[in-house]
Design a protein around this motif. Sequence first.
Motif, short mmCIF file in Angstrom:
data_model
loop_
_atom_site.label_atom_id
_atom_site.label_comp_id
_atom_site.label_asym_id
_atom_site.label_seq_id
_atom_site.Cartn_x
_atom_site.Cartn_y
_atom_site.Cartn_z
N THR A 36 -0.61 19.23 52.78
CA THR A 36 0.68 19.32 53.45
C THR A 36 0.99 18.08 54.29
O THR A 36 2.00 18.03 54.97
N HIS A 49 7.41 25.09 56.94
CA HIS A 49 7.33 26.49 57.35
C HIS A 49 8.23 27.39 56.51
O HIS A 49 8.12 28.63 56.59
N ASP A 51 8.91 29.17 53.40
CA ASP A 51 8.06 29.58 52.27
C ASP A 51 8.69 29.26 50.92
O ASP A 51 8.02 28.79 50.01
N ARG A 54 8.52 25.46 50.26
CA ARG A 54 7.15 25.01 50.04
C ARG A 54 6.64 25.48 48.67
O ARG A 54 6.02 24.71 47.93
N THR A 55 6.93 26.72 48.32
CA THR A 55 6.52 27.25 47.01
C THR A 55 7.22 26.49 45.88
O THR A 55 6.59 26.11 44.89
#
Length: 224
Positions: A36, A49, A51, A54-55
């Motif tokens: 990260t 942060h 989700d 980020r996914t």
Amino acid sequence: MQPTFKNISGIILLTMLAYFSWLLLKIISVYVPLQTNAGFLLLKQDYLHIDVWRTAFYIHVFSSIFALLAGFTQFSPILLKTKPTLHRAFGYSYVINILCITGPAGLIMSYYANGGTIAIAGFLTLSILWLSFTALALIKAVRKNFAAHKYFMIRSFALTLSAISLRGWKALFEEFSSINPTDRYRIIAWLGWGLNLVVAEIIIARLIRKKQLRSQPILSKPSQ
């Protein structure tokens, strides 16, 4: 034995495949394991942060290599002629990858692009065109309109290659330009794939022109 044009083109294609695959693997490797604080993520710390972002990022990064590899196979005349079943298998894997995995992930990422509205619009346009061209390539193949299928695959793969060209332009701007990072990113958000698509359209226009010339009847010389 003299090398033929097909043999030479096959070697060139394989060389390009190896080179672009190496470049993309080099880019991907910095995120293994799920880092990260490396590469592009250094610029996206404010989004880590979230989700869904980020996914989508990790899905897009790690699945893009498969789209690149499968896409390259679709332009091998040798594979198409000698192994049509394999050609179709790679083609379906390319389409499924983009329409169901890599493309939607890229679309989600577009909404969080750096550079504000201009950059977001650029990446959204890229994602929508990428998904649309790939879907149209599949539809044309299913309907056995193979000429149109080829043209849409060229457009689709030109946008697939933006995974490489985006980073190439970024490196050039960083090295040879004094444009501030935000404006630079806005330019790359459009240039990184726009020029690819221009080149694709030039290739398609030449293919259409050659097809038209071949279809024209050969006129016999008038008798004296």
